[in-house]
Design a protein around this motif. Structure first.
Motif, short mmCIF file in Angstrom:
data_model
loop_
_atom_site.label_atom_id
_atom_site.label_comp_id
_atom_site.label_asym_id
_atom_site.label_seq_id
_atom_site.Cartn_x
_atom_site.Cartn_y
_atom_site.Cartn_z
N ARG A 67 0.82 -1.22 0.00
CA ARG A 67 0.00 0.00 0.00
C ARG A 67 0.85 1.27 0.00
O ARG A 67 0.57 2.22 -0.72
CB ARG A 67 -0.93 -0.03 1.21
N GLU A 118 -7.93 -6.01 -3.05
CA GLU A 118 -7.85 -5.22 -1.83
C GLU A 118 -7.58 -3.75 -2.15
O GLU A 118 -8.21 -2.85 -1.59
CB GLU A 118 -6.74 -5.76 -0.93
N LEU A 119 -6.66 -3.48 -3.07
CA LEU A 119 -6.34 -2.10 -3.42
C LEU A 119 -7.44 -1.45 -4.25
O LEU A 119 -7.62 -0.24 -4.21
CB LEU A 119 -5.00 -2.02 -4.13
N ASP A 167 -9.54 0.30 -1.88
CA ASP A 167 -8.88 1.30 -1.04
C ASP A 167 -9.24 2.69 -1.54
O ASP A 167 -8.76 3.15 -2.58
CB ASP A 167 -7.37 1.08 -1.08
N GLU A 209 -8.54 5.73 -0.60
CA GLU A 209 -7.47 6.72 -0.73
C GLU A 209 -6.70 6.52 -2.04
O GLU A 209 -6.46 7.47 -2.78
CB GLU A 209 -6.51 6.63 0.46
#
Length: 181
Positions: free
Chosen positions: A58, A100-101, A104, A106
């Motif tokens: 990340r 998962e990303l 995310d 952000e």
């Protein structure tokens, strides 16, 4: 020039000057987070050369996404393994390599602030997130195609779409001025 036998110190010096030098480092050093961070901070596209264990890190992805990669003009940066990949698709594959990303917020916001149409590749949850969709549509009116059904009819989203300087009507007028008279 560095190679597979270069020391960590030699690789760090090289990537401080040219982030893409990471591609010539040993696999062990490409998996070293300190080395990878220095390379990515120098040039976001060094992310393509980080080791497999760091591809979904990340911190590295955010570091790359924070840079202004729209200024990259060298087309050879967007060639991987003899496949020419569209710039957007290349960026998405680097910045959102895992499910998962893609969830995310952000990272997604950093990505769509430069490529609104990348909304196509984010999670369904974020395609239904009003803040994310508004940012995407503001950057690229075509991102509306990838918003959730509910948000495609949202008053604020539609207002952003129609106020966009490059909205569909403006594009239509530029392309077919004789229809708009």
């Amino acid at each position: 020039m560095i190679d597979e036998n270069s020391t960590k110190e030699e690789v760090l010096e090289a990537v401080k000057e040219w982030g893409l030098a990471l591609q010539y480092a040993s696999e062990a050093l490409r998996n070293d987070k300190d080395v990878a961070l220095v390379a990515v901070r120098k040039n976001w596209s060094a992310l393509q050369y980080v080791g497999e264990s760091l591809k979904t890190d990340r911190e590295l992805v955010i570091e790359a996404a924070r840079q202004d990669w729209r200024t990259t003009t060298r087309p050879e940066i967007f060639v991987r393994d003899e496949l020419k990949i569209k710039k957007r698709d290349f960026l998405v594959s680097l910045l959102l390599p895992s499910e998962e990303l893609k969830k995310d917020k952000e990272i997604v916001l950093l990505l769509i602030l430069q490529y609104g149409s990348a909304l196509e590749f984010v999670s369904k949850e974020l395609q239904a997130d009003k803040e994310v969709v508004l940012a995407a549509v503001k950057q690229d009116w075509r991102a509306l195609d990838f918003a959730s059904d509910e948000l495609r009819g949202d008053e604020d989203v539609l207002r952003e779409f129609f106020s966009s300087k490059d909205s569909f009507d403006n594009q239509l007028e530029k392309s077919f001025p004789f229809f708009m008279d």
